[in-house]
Design an enzyme around this catalytic site. Structure first.
Site, PDB file in Angstrom:
ATOM      1  N   PHE A   4       0.830  -1.203   0.000  1.00  0.00           N
ATOM      2  CA  PHE A   4       0.000   0.000   0.000  1.00  0.00           C
ATOM      3  C   PHE A   4       0.874   1.266   0.000  1.00  0.00           C
ATOM      4  O   PHE A   4       0.904   2.022  -0.984  1.00  0.00           O
ATOM      5  CB  PHE A   4      -0.926  -0.079   1.221  1.00  0.00           C
ATOM      6  N   ARG A  16      -7.300  -4.260   8.530  1.00  0.00           N
ATOM      7  CA  ARG A  16      -7.253  -3.031   9.327  1.00  0.00           C
ATOM      8  C   ARG A  16      -8.601  -2.330   9.240  1.00  0.00           C
ATOM      9  O   ARG A  16      -9.453  -2.660   8.409  1.00  0.00           O
ATOM     10  CB  ARG A  16      -6.100  -2.139   8.857  1.00  0.00           C
ATOM     11  N   TYR A  56      23.885   1.212  13.683  1.00  0.00           N
ATOM     12  CA  TYR A  56      24.611   1.419  12.420  1.00  0.00           C
ATOM     13  C   TYR A  56      25.077   2.874  12.298  1.00  0.00           C
ATOM     14  O   TYR A  56      26.137   3.148  11.742  1.00  0.00           O
ATOM     15  CB  TYR A  56      23.737   1.033  11.216  1.00  0.00           C
ATOM     16  N   TYR A  85       5.428  -7.729  16.205  1.00  0.00           N
ATOM     17  CA  TYR A  85       5.482  -6.525  15.368  1.00  0.00           C
ATOM     18  C   TYR A  85       6.116  -5.371  16.136  1.00  0.00           C
ATOM     19  O   TYR A  85       7.114  -4.782  15.700  1.00  0.00           O
ATOM     20  CB  TYR A  85       4.067  -6.156  14.922  1.00  0.00           C
ATOM     21  N   SER A 102       7.174  -4.885   5.486  1.00  0.00           N
ATOM     22  CA  SER A 102       6.677  -5.538   6.707  1.00  0.00           C
ATOM     23  C   SER A 102       5.173  -5.609   6.616  1.00  0.00           C
ATOM     24  O   SER A 102       4.522  -4.613   6.272  1.00  0.00           O
ATOM     25  CB  SER A 102       7.027  -4.752   7.980  1.00  0.00           C
ATOM     26  N   VAL A 143      13.198  -9.791   1.996  1.00  0.00           N
ATOM     27  CA  VAL A 143      14.279  -8.999   2.602  1.00  0.00           C
ATOM     28  C   VAL A 143      14.942  -9.718   3.771  1.00  0.00           C
ATOM     29  O   VAL A 143      15.958  -9.238   4.284  1.00  0.00           O
ATOM     30  CB  VAL A 143      13.790  -7.604   3.067  1.00  0.00           C
TER      31      VAL A 143
HETATM   32  P1  NAD Z   1       1.424  -3.506   3.205  1.00  0.00           P
HETATM   33  O1  NAD Z   1       1.192  -4.841   3.811  1.00  0.00           O
HETATM   34  O2  NAD Z   1       0.485  -3.029   2.164  1.00  0.00           O
HETATM   35  O3  NAD Z   1       2.872  -3.388   2.609  1.00  0.00           O
HETATM   36  C1  NAD Z   1       3.980  -4.118   3.105  1.00  0.00           C
HETATM   37  C2  NAD Z   1       4.765  -4.637   1.909  1.00  0.00           C
HETATM   38  O4  NAD Z   1       5.939  -5.307   2.383  1.00  0.00           O
HETATM   39  C3  NAD Z   1       3.985  -5.657   1.068  1.00  0.00           C
HETATM   40  O5  NAD Z   1       4.131  -5.367  -0.299  1.00  0.00           O
HETATM   41  C4  NAD Z   1       4.621  -6.990   1.432  1.00  0.00           C
HETATM   42  O6  NAD Z   1       4.492  -7.944   0.405  1.00  0.00           O
HETATM   43  C5  NAD Z   1       6.051  -6.566   1.708  1.00  0.00           C
HETATM   44  N1  NAD Z   1       6.779  -7.465   2.593  1.00  0.00           N
HETATM   45  C6  NAD Z   1       6.411  -7.893   3.819  1.00  0.00           C
HETATM   46  N2  NAD Z   1       7.352  -8.712   4.325  1.00  0.00           N
HETATM   47  C7  NAD Z   1       8.334  -8.810   3.384  1.00  0.00           C
HETATM   48  C8  NAD Z   1       9.555  -9.519   3.309  1.00  0.00           C
HETATM   49  N3  NAD Z   1       9.985 -10.306   4.311  1.00  0.00           N
HETATM   50  N4  NAD Z   1      10.320  -9.381   2.199  1.00  0.00           N
HETATM   51  C9  NAD Z   1       9.902  -8.591   1.180  1.00  0.00           C
HETATM   52  N5  NAD Z   1       8.740  -7.909   1.188  1.00  0.00           N
HETATM   53  C10 NAD Z   1       7.972  -8.016   2.284  1.00  0.00           C
HETATM   54  O7  NAD Z   1       1.467  -2.474   4.451  1.00  0.00           O
HETATM   55  P2  NAD Z   1       1.667  -0.897   4.468  1.00  0.00           P
HETATM   56  O8  NAD Z   1       0.562  -0.317   5.255  1.00  0.00           O
HETATM   57  O9  NAD Z   1       1.961  -0.382   3.112  1.00  0.00           O
HETATM   58  O10 NAD Z   1       2.975  -0.787   5.366  1.00  0.00           O
HETATM   59  C11 NAD Z   1       4.235  -0.406   4.820  1.00  0.00           C
HETATM   60  C12 NAD Z   1       5.216  -0.109   5.947  1.00  0.00           C
HETATM   61  O11 NAD Z   1       4.727   0.991   6.739  1.00  0.00           O
HETATM   62  C13 NAD Z   1       5.422  -1.266   6.918  1.00  0.00           C
HETATM   63  O12 NAD Z   1       6.776  -1.280   7.313  1.00  0.00           O
HETATM   64  C14 NAD Z   1       4.539  -0.906   8.092  1.00  0.00           C
HETATM   65  O13 NAD Z   1       5.007  -1.475   9.301  1.00  0.00           O
HETATM   66  C15 NAD Z   1       4.655   0.608   8.098  1.00  0.00           C
HETATM   67  N6  NAD Z   1       3.495   1.251   8.746  1.00  0.00           N
HETATM   68  C16 NAD Z   1       2.304   1.381   8.093  1.00  0.00           C
HETATM   69  C17 NAD Z   1       1.251   1.991   8.732  1.00  0.00           C
HETATM   70  C18 NAD Z   1      -0.076   2.219   8.045  1.00  0.00           C
HETATM   71  O14 NAD Z   1      -0.974   2.758   8.710  1.00  0.00           O
HETATM   72  N7  NAD Z   1      -0.262   1.908   6.794  1.00  0.00           N
HETATM   73  C19 NAD Z   1       1.381   2.439  10.047  1.00  0.00           C
HETATM   74  C20 NAD Z   1       2.595   2.259  10.690  1.00  0.00           C
HETATM   75  C21 NAD Z   1       3.668   1.686  10.024  1.00  0.00           C
HETATM   76  N1  UDP Z   2     -11.027  -2.238  14.628  1.00  0.00           N
HETATM   77  C1  UDP Z   2     -12.399  -2.364  14.679  1.00  0.00           C
HETATM   78  N2  UDP Z   2     -13.018  -3.113  13.714  1.00  0.00           N
HETATM   79  C2  UDP Z   2     -12.328  -3.718  12.711  1.00  0.00           C
HETATM   80  C3  UDP Z   2     -10.921  -3.582  12.660  1.00  0.00           C
HETATM   81  C4  UDP Z   2     -10.302  -2.834  13.647  1.00  0.00           C
HETATM   82  O1  UDP Z   2     -13.068  -1.825  15.565  1.00  0.00           O
HETATM   83  O2  UDP Z   2     -12.979  -4.365  11.866  1.00  0.00           O
HETATM   84  C5  UDP Z   2     -10.370  -1.399  15.655  1.00  0.00           C
HETATM   85  C6  UDP Z   2      -9.175  -2.038  16.336  1.00  0.00           C
HETATM   86  O3  UDP Z   2      -9.589  -2.809  17.442  1.00  0.00           O
HETATM   87  C7  UDP Z   2      -8.372  -0.802  16.735  1.00  0.00           C
HETATM   88  C8  UDP Z   2      -8.682   0.213  15.639  1.00  0.00           C
HETATM   89  O4  UDP Z   2      -9.883  -0.241  15.005  1.00  0.00           O
HETATM   90  O5  UDP Z   2      -8.851  -0.298  17.957  1.00  0.00           O
HETATM   91  C9  UDP Z   2      -7.583   0.337  14.593  1.00  0.00           C
HETATM   92  O6  UDP Z   2      -7.285  -0.969  14.168  1.00  0.00           O
HETATM   93  P1  UDP Z   2      -6.299  -1.291  12.971  1.00  0.00           P
HETATM   94  O7  UDP Z   2      -6.234  -2.772  12.867  1.00  0.00           O
HETATM   95  O8  UDP Z   2      -6.671  -0.527  11.760  1.00  0.00           O
HETATM   96  O9  UDP Z   2      -4.886  -0.704  13.420  1.00  0.00           O
HETATM   97  P2  UDP Z   2      -4.127  -0.504  14.811  1.00  0.00           P
HETATM   98  O10 UDP Z   2      -4.199   0.952  15.070  1.00  0.00           O
HETATM   99  O11 UDP Z   2      -4.800  -1.276  15.892  1.00  0.00           O
HETATM  100  O12 UDP Z   2      -2.763  -0.998  14.531  1.00  0.00           O
END
Ligand code: NAD
Ligand code: UDP
Length: 317
Positions: free
Chosen positions: A12, A186, A159, A145, A75, A57
């Site tokens: 995403f 989510r 690093y 996580y 991740s 990775v």
């Molecule tokens: P996502 O699941 O859509 O994207 C994660 C991507 O990483 C995917 O394309 C997946 O295939 C790839 N991936 C996972 N494990 C891998 C591995 N071992 N080797 C290679 N590729 C791998 O999730 P996202 O929301 O786009 O999250 C992206 C990053 O942002 C993550 O590091 C996540 O922890 C961080 N993040 C996202 C949010 C959010 O709200 N979207 C919030 C906090 C942190």
């Molecule tokens: N949540 C919810 N209904 C759902 C999915 C999530 O009420 O179908 C709640 C979840 O318990 C949390 C908040 O929405 O309190 C955000 O959840 P999400 O999984 O998006 O991310 P988080 O902030 O917990 O990592």
């Protein structure tokens, strides 16, 4: 042309980041195992403009002639995966971060590490500043996580101390938008998929827990400003990026019911263990350092996201 390596670039956030890098004339290589991400997220890009390599990775990175910046976004991020993919997640954020940093070290490249508001756990400080050290349950279901992201941050410190590298850590708060998988688990994808399909919205617990939702374009703009900031300001820094408009999950459900034309209602499901009660970023540092501020409101962001979910759900019907 500068070369950017984006881990998790088929996901995403990663795919939106790739779009901005290509717009800015970077050569881009994506490393992704296509676990939670999808090649379809990059299908709009002319194949000759982008190098996508299926790579996990947790394994050392492929050889490159040159690298200018590594964005380490890989991740799984959905709490739905924290149990079923616990070991994979813990190693992606530990071993995977080591491999990202080694690649950057070999090429004297800048590194941007995607951390998370989850490092604050169930916070006792509110809103959360970068100085707050967090309240994570190290033995709880979110630990694989949360703690591996904390370790990724610690490895970045190591690093930088040992090799003097330019490493920047972004703590991302709940972000949503097009290209999230409808079955990601989510809350925004769940509520939008449920509302569009006419199913009831599943609020976990009484819905009084809060989150602060950022639209993806705001988030990516913040990350890019941080990544592109001068080293004297940003190297070695950690910055919160997110929206400060805090709402309860029950309020989010009501907003979704307003913006989607639906007969869905709200039902309650059990609250998962260790679900943070409150979350809201203090973004003073990003404002000051990056002159950055999110601009898109939750209802506007949801309106921009709905057509994508409608299309995905009609394709899967
Ligand atoms: P996502 O699941 O859509 O994207 C994660 C991507 O990483 C995917 O394309 C997946 O295939 C790839 N991936 C996972 N494990 C891998 C591995 N071992 N080797 C290679 N590729 C791998 O999730 P996202 O929301 O786009 O999250 C992206 C990053 O942002 C993550 O590091 C996540 O922890 C961080 N993040 C996202 C949010 C959010 O709200 N979207 C919030 C906090 C942190
Ligand atoms: N949540 C919810 N209904 C759902 C999915 C999530 O009420 O179908 C709640 C979840 O318990 C949390 C908040 O929405 O309190 C955000 O959840 P999400 O999984 O998006 O991310 P988080 O902030 O917990 O990592």
């Amino acid at each position: 042309m500068a070369h950017a390596v984006v881990t998790g670039g088929s996901g995403f956030l990663g795919s939106h980041l790739v779009d901005t890098l290509l717009d800015d004339k970077y050569r881009v290589t994506v490393l992704d195992n296509h676990g939670s991400g999808r090649p379809a997220n990059l299908a709009h890009i002319e194949p000759s403009r982008l190098n996508v390599r299926k790579h996990d990775v947790r394994e050392p990175f492929p050889e490159f002639d040159d690298v200018d910046v590594v964005y380490h976004m890989a991740s799984r991020a959905s709490p739905d995966d924290f149990d079923s993919h616990a070991v994979e997640i813990a190693l992606t954020n530990s071993e995977g971060t080591k491999n990202a940093l080694e690649c950057a070290r070999e090429h004297d490249a800048r590194t941007v590490i995607a951390s998370t508001s989850e490092v604050y756990g169930n916070p006792e400080a509110h809103p959360q500043t970068e100085e707050y050290n967090g309240n994570v349950n190290i033995r709880g279901p979110r630990a694989p996580y949360d703690e591996s992201k904390r370790f990724a941050e610690a490895l970045a410190v190591a690093y930088r101390q040992r090799y003097g590298m330019d490493i920047r850590t972004v703590r991302i708060f709940n972000t949503y938008g097009p290209r999230m998988r409808p079955d990601d688990g989510r809350v925004v994808p769940n509520f939008l998929s449920q509302a569009i399909s006419g199913d009831d919205l599943t609020v976990y617990g009484d819905g009084s827990q809060t989150r602060s939702f950022c639209f993806v374009s705001d988030l990516i703009e913040g990350i890019r400003r941080f990544a592109d900031a001068p080293a004297e300001d940003a190297a070695g820094e950690v910055v919160n990026i997110g929206n400060t408009h805090e709402i309860t999950i029950r309020e989010l459900a009501d907003i979704v019911l307003e913006v989607v034309d639906t007969d869905s209602e709200v039902v309650q499901k059990p609250l998962p263990q260790d679900d943070p009660e409150l979350r809201c970023p203090d973004i003073s540092k990003a404002r000051e350092m990056l002159d950055w501020e999110p601009e898109i409101s939750i209802s506007d962001g949801l309106e921009r996201t709905i057509p994508y979910f409608e299309k995905q759900l009609s394709l899967s019907a």
